[in-house]
Design an enzyme around this catalytic site. Structure first.
Site, mmCIF file in Angstrom:
data_model
loop_
_atom_site.group_PDB
_atom_site.id
_atom_site.type_symbol
_atom_site.label_atom_id
_atom_site.label_comp_id
_atom_site.label_asym_id
_atom_site.label_seq_id
_atom_site.Cartn_x
_atom_site.Cartn_y
_atom_site.Cartn_z
ATOM 1 N N HIS A 1 0.853 -1.187 0.000
ATOM 2 C CA HIS A 1 0.000 0.000 0.000
ATOM 3 C C HIS A 1 0.893 1.243 0.000
ATOM 4 O O HIS A 1 0.630 2.188 -0.728
ATOM 5 C CB HIS A 1 -0.921 -0.023 1.218
ATOM 6 C CG HIS A 1 -1.979 1.022 1.207
ATOM 7 N ND1 HIS A 1 -2.876 1.178 0.172
ATOM 8 C CD2 HIS A 1 -2.288 1.983 2.119
ATOM 9 C CE1 HIS A 1 -3.682 2.190 0.437
ATOM 10 N NE2 HIS A 1 -3.350 2.697 1.611
ATOM 11 N N GLU B 1 2.661 -1.246 7.905
ATOM 12 C CA GLU B 1 2.609 -2.244 6.840
ATOM 13 C C GLU B 1 3.873 -3.096 6.827
ATOM 14 O O GLU B 1 3.803 -4.320 6.628
ATOM 15 C CB GLU B 1 2.410 -1.577 5.480
ATOM 16 C CG GLU B 1 2.261 -2.593 4.361
ATOM 17 C CD GLU B 1 1.881 -1.984 3.024
ATOM 18 O OE1 GLU B 1 1.473 -2.746 2.123
ATOM 19 O OE2 GLU B 1 1.993 -0.741 2.875
ATOM 20 N N PHE C 1 -9.083 4.452 4.947
ATOM 21 C CA PHE C 1 -9.633 5.117 6.124
ATOM 22 C C PHE C 1 -10.896 4.377 6.550
ATOM 23 O O PHE C 1 -11.702 3.957 5.715
ATOM 24 C CB PHE C 1 -9.999 6.567 5.798
ATOM 25 C CG PHE C 1 -8.813 7.505 5.732
ATOM 26 C CD1 PHE C 1 -7.542 7.089 6.049
ATOM 27 C CD2 PHE C 1 -8.999 8.833 5.362
ATOM 28 C CE1 PHE C 1 -6.458 7.948 5.996
ATOM 29 C CE2 PHE C 1 -7.925 9.711 5.299
ATOM 30 C CZ PHE C 1 -6.653 9.278 5.622
#
Length: 419
Positions: A310, A321, A406
């Site tokens: 990402h 991550e 989000f």
């Protein structure tokens, strides 16, 4: 483990509209060459009141080969992106409607978008406030709603199967691909146009993300502002564009002689249930999605050769991550390339998962991995191999593509090389 008796799903066509190229050929070449799409904002007057005045805009976009002048006037930019990318994907797959032998009712379109026609929304709000309700366009609602993109695509190609939009912030189009594959696996569809689209480089959107302090403020160096995993990263750079994939059963694709790019082998999804914007500590939700994708693919961590991260260039995301990848893959995490193409395209929000899914599929087919550019000062917490020095030539049998949004939405897609 996965039910291997289910129908296998393959990709037979792809289409891209991105800040580094308006076709698969040009975008793929630019990504391998490490070309940045960053530049000063040109879509609106971004003056000194805007903390962030840079973005990764789609350049020289001309939809006239696909859309007539009336359609261009009546479709928001995000829908135009989707239609152009879908056209390239369909052409690439050798199709102009449902695949041979597929009933129109079993040919679907699922396109993700985080926001939809925000440029139209802003324009019509100004008209309402300045000139009154009678000046609002009768096309306002169909131009603005996110689900108009798959609706327009279905009309164009006669796809009468499942038709909807996934909205899960920056995981939107990864969800679209995963849900499309699921529908084909379980027999609800035989083929589907899947993907995502976004056109959010507008004054309101930029002001909103700037107020959150989520975007980079390196206005004097737009080409190097997106720097995932770098110790000096200070936020993401907004991008725009679209990616579309043609998904079919392997059996039908082979029967019609289609060129298969890669297999959609696994789909994992989860929720952080933690915070509206921040990732869960140690990427707990990301870990769950990655493990589910591997299990769905019937694969072990040792089989993974590449992760398209990402990798947003925000301090919290990149750190969480990296921790998640190490937790899931163990020692294997240090033997593979973990790349972020957002270093070049910027963050396409709801379209990111589709664009990066296409990149992951192409990596499997081509055996070439794009670099992560602008990584000059390694972050001690981000200690994996991100290919900062340039593209890598490496055989990739299994690739993972991560997308997080989000609201705590997490998706991981697994792509397998098709031999």
């Amino acid at each position: 483990m996965a039910d291997r008796s289910r129908r296998r799903v393959v990709i037979t066509g792809v289409g891209l509209t991105t800040p580094v190229g308006n076709s698969v050929k040009t975008a793929w070449s630019a990504l391998l060459d490490g070309v940045s799409g960053g530049a000063a904002v040109s879509h609106f007057p971004a003056d000194e009141d805007f903390p962030t005045r840079i973005a990764c805009e789609v350049k020289d976009f001309d939809p006239s080969e696909v859309l007539d002048p009336k359609e261009v006037r009546r479709y928001d930019r995000f829908a135009q992106f989707a239609l152009v990318a879908a056209h390239e994907a369909m052409t690439h797959a050798g199709l102009d409607g449902p695949p041979p032998g597929v009933d129109a009712g079993r040919f679907g379109v699922i396109i993700g978008s985080g926001i939809g026609g925000i440029a139209t929304f802003e324009q019509q709000c100004r008209l309402l406030l300045d000139r009154g309700p009678k000046r609002v366009s009768p096309f306002f609602v169909p131009m603005f709603i996110p689900d108009i993109a798959p609706g327009l695509i279905s009309i164009r190609y006669g796809a009468k199967g499942a038709n909807y939009t996934t909205v899960s912030a920056c995981a939107s189009s990864a969800h679209a691909i995963g849900e499309s594959a699921r529908a084909i696996e379980r027999g609800d569809l035989d083929a589907c146009i899947a993907g995502g689209t976004e056109a959010t480089i507008t004054a309101l959107t930029m002001a909103g993300f700037a107020a959150m302090k989520a975007m980079s403020t390196r206005n004097d160096e737009p080409e190097s502002a997106s720097r995932p995993f770098d110790a000096t990263r200070d936020g993401f750079v907004m991008g725009e564009g679209a990616g579309c994939l043609i998904l079919e059963t392997a059996e039908r694709a082979e029967a019609r002689g289609a060129t298969i790019i890669a297999e959609v082998a696994g789909y994992g999804l989860s929720a952080d249930a933690y915070h509206i914007t921040a990732p869960a500590p140690d990427g707990e939700g990301a870990q769950a999605a990655m493990r589910m994708a591997l299990d769905d693919a019937g694969a072990r961590p040792e089989e993974v050769d590449y992760v398209n991260a990402h990798g947003t260039s925000t301090p919290h995301n990149d750190r969480a991550e990296t921790a998640a990848i190490k937790a899931v893959l163990g020692p294997r995490a240090y033997d593979i390339v973990v790349g972020s193409t957002k270093s070049m395209t910027g963050h396409l929000l709801g379209a990111a998962g589709a664009v990066e899914g296409i990149v992951s599929a192409l990596v499997c087919r081509e055996g070439r991995i794009p670099p992560t550019i602008n990584l000059k000062e390694p972050d001690p917490d981000c200690d994996l191999d991100y290919a900062p020095e340039g593209a890598r030539d490496r055989e990739v049998s299994l690739a993972l593509s991560n997308s997080f949004g989000f609201g705590g939405h997490n998706v991981c897609l697994a792509f397998r090389r098709w031999d």
